[in-house]
Design an enzyme around this catalytic site. Structure first.
Site, PDB file in Angstrom:
ATOM      1  N   ASP A 102      -2.961   7.285  -3.475  1.00 55.61           N
ATOM      2  CA  ASP A 102      -3.170   6.159  -2.405  1.00 55.61           C
ATOM      3  C   ASP A 102      -3.766   5.009  -3.208  1.00 55.61           C
ATOM      4  O   ASP A 102      -4.454   4.730  -3.988  1.00 55.61           O
ATOM      5  CB  ASP A 102      -4.240   6.448  -1.397  1.00 55.61           C
ATOM      6  CG  ASP A 102      -4.233   5.256  -0.251  1.00 55.61           C
ATOM      7  OD1 ASP A 102      -3.470   4.672  -0.237  1.00 55.61           O
ATOM      8  OD2 ASP A 102      -5.241   5.582   0.634  1.00 55.61           O
TER       9      ASP A 102
ATOM     10  N   HIS B  71      -7.153  11.074   4.333  1.00 56.23           N
ATOM     11  CA  HIS B  71      -8.708  10.450   4.776  1.00 56.23           C
ATOM     12  C   HIS B  71      -9.641  11.745   5.241  1.00 56.23           C
ATOM     13  O   HIS B  71      -9.384  12.138   6.203  1.00 56.23           O
ATOM     14  CB  HIS B  71      -8.467   9.496   5.889  1.00 56.23           C
ATOM     15  CG  HIS B  71      -7.533   8.496   5.715  1.00 56.23           C
ATOM     16  ND1 HIS B  71      -6.496   8.010   5.955  1.00 56.23           N
ATOM     17  CD2 HIS B  71      -7.864   7.250   4.754  1.00 56.23           C
ATOM     18  CE1 HIS B  71      -6.029   6.987   5.657  1.00 56.23           C
ATOM     19  NE2 HIS B  71      -6.580   6.577   4.964  1.00 56.23           N
TER      20      HIS B  71
ATOM     21  N   ASP C 278       0.637  -1.061  -0.158  1.00 55.01           N
ATOM     22  CA  ASP C 278      -0.113   0.016   0.120  1.00 55.01           C
ATOM     23  C   ASP C 278       0.712   1.211   0.093  1.00 55.01           C
ATOM     24  O   ASP C 278       1.755   1.336   0.827  1.00 55.01           O
ATOM     25  CB  ASP C 278      -1.080   0.040   1.161  1.00 55.01           C
ATOM     26  CG  ASP C 278      -2.196   0.860   1.068  1.00 55.01           C
ATOM     27  OD1 ASP C 278      -2.069   2.027   0.320  1.00 55.01           O
ATOM     28  OD2 ASP C 278      -3.049   0.717   1.904  1.00 55.01           O
TER      29      ASP C 278
HETATM   30 MN    MN Z   1      -6.421   4.194   1.479  1.00 55.43          MN
HETATM   31 MN    MN Z   2      -3.800   2.750   1.043  1.00 59.82          MN
END
Ligand code: MN
Ligand code: MN
Length: 297
Positions: free
Chosen positions: A96, A164, A85
């Site tokens: 992302d 986020h 990730d």
């Molecule tokens: Mn994410």
């Molecule tokens: Mn991610």
């Protein structure tokens, strides 16, 4: 979104997908996880980009937030299922994305299912789409392969400066009928598992984020705070990054403990599947359009 913003985001997204492809060539059984993480981070930096967050290489029942420790001696195992990730950042523009690789074929169907869930979810993305419909499709796909989705992890909105932000995009139908907005940047990330479908905090804590600049007492914590605000800014960073920038490991560790205590840092412990199920994740950053979406990563 202005043309300028869009171009910056697209450039970062291109580098993220290249880094994900590159990661497949460096993850091999017997190799040290720390070498792999540093090589992927260097790949992104060599292209002139920063990290949205430290490269995560969560393994097997770990779902997220494992990035190698300072002098981590762990190596890739012969049967490991590894979630890569990562995200390239262009100034304040964050991307992302994630993919899962396995060292033998045992969990290739689980990985295929997570990729299919992402693909099916992406086909639904457009302005006005309800986010629980996306979650419902992810869970339907997972179940059609015989797997569960992880209920307490999901996709999210991405805003300038903030990875986020705003909405949470579930991996099941949680009844939230919030609609996607045109021009919003979002990440969709199905997590599929052979287990029950919940993650809990594990023991390891390697990722932090500066959230306040309250001045600590000790000299080492003051030094750490200055590294954090000056170098990492408000983006997530790894303990190994901080240790490298401070003179001694024990001072960095002591500093982090103090900064957590006074509320200067958010912490992101490793998240582990509660029943010990193996986890696969697929993720892309998308830009919501009127009738569809642009794939950014
Ligand atoms: Mn994410
Ligand atoms: Mn991610």
């Amino acid at each position: 979104m202005t043309e300028h913003d869009y171009n910056k985001l697209k450039e970062a997204g291109k580098v993220s997908s290249e880094a994900l492809a590159y990661s497949r060539s460096v993850i091999k059984p017997g190799r040290k996880l720390i070498d792999i993480a540093e090589e992927i981070e260097k790949f992104i930096e060599d292209k002139g980009f920063s990290q949205s967050f430290p490269v995560n290489l969560s393994r097997n029942e770990e779902a997220a937030h494992y990035t190698p420790e300072y002098s981590d001696s762990r190596v890739v195992g012969d049967k490991d299922v590894i979630k890569v990730d990562l995200g390239a950042r262009h100034g304040t523009y964050l991307t992302d994305c994630a993919a899962t690789v396995c060292m033998d074929g045992e969990y290739s169907k689980l990985i295929e299912a997570s990729e299919k869930a992402l693909e099916n979810a992406i086909s639904l993305v457009k302005a006005g789409r309800k986010i629980n419909e996306i979650g419902k499709e992810i869970e339907r796909t997972a179940k059609s392969y015989g797997y569960s989705t992880i209920k307490n992890l999901g996709g999210h909105g991405i805003e300038e400066h903030e990875l986020h932000a705003g909405i949470f995009i579930p991996n099941f139908d949680n009844g939230d009928n919030t609609e996607l907005e045109e021009d919003a940047v979002i990440a969709i990330e199905p997590f599929l598992t052979t287990g029950g479908g919940y993650v809990v905090d594990g023991d390891s804590l390697q990722i932090f984020q500066g959230v306040s600049e309250k001045m600590p007492r000790s000299a080492e914590a003051r030094e750490a705070l200055s590294v954090i605000t000056g170098t990492f800014s408000t983006y997530p960073f790894a303990m190994r990054w901080l240790i490298k920038r401070m003179a001694e490991e024990f001072r960095a560790r002591k500093a982090i403990a103090e900064l957590i205590t006074i509320g200067d840092l958010d912490t992101f412990p490793v998240l582990t599947e509660k029943s010990g199920g193996i986890v696969a994740q697929s993720e892309k950053t998308l830009l919501v359009r009127k009738d569809s979406c642009d794939i950014i990563t």
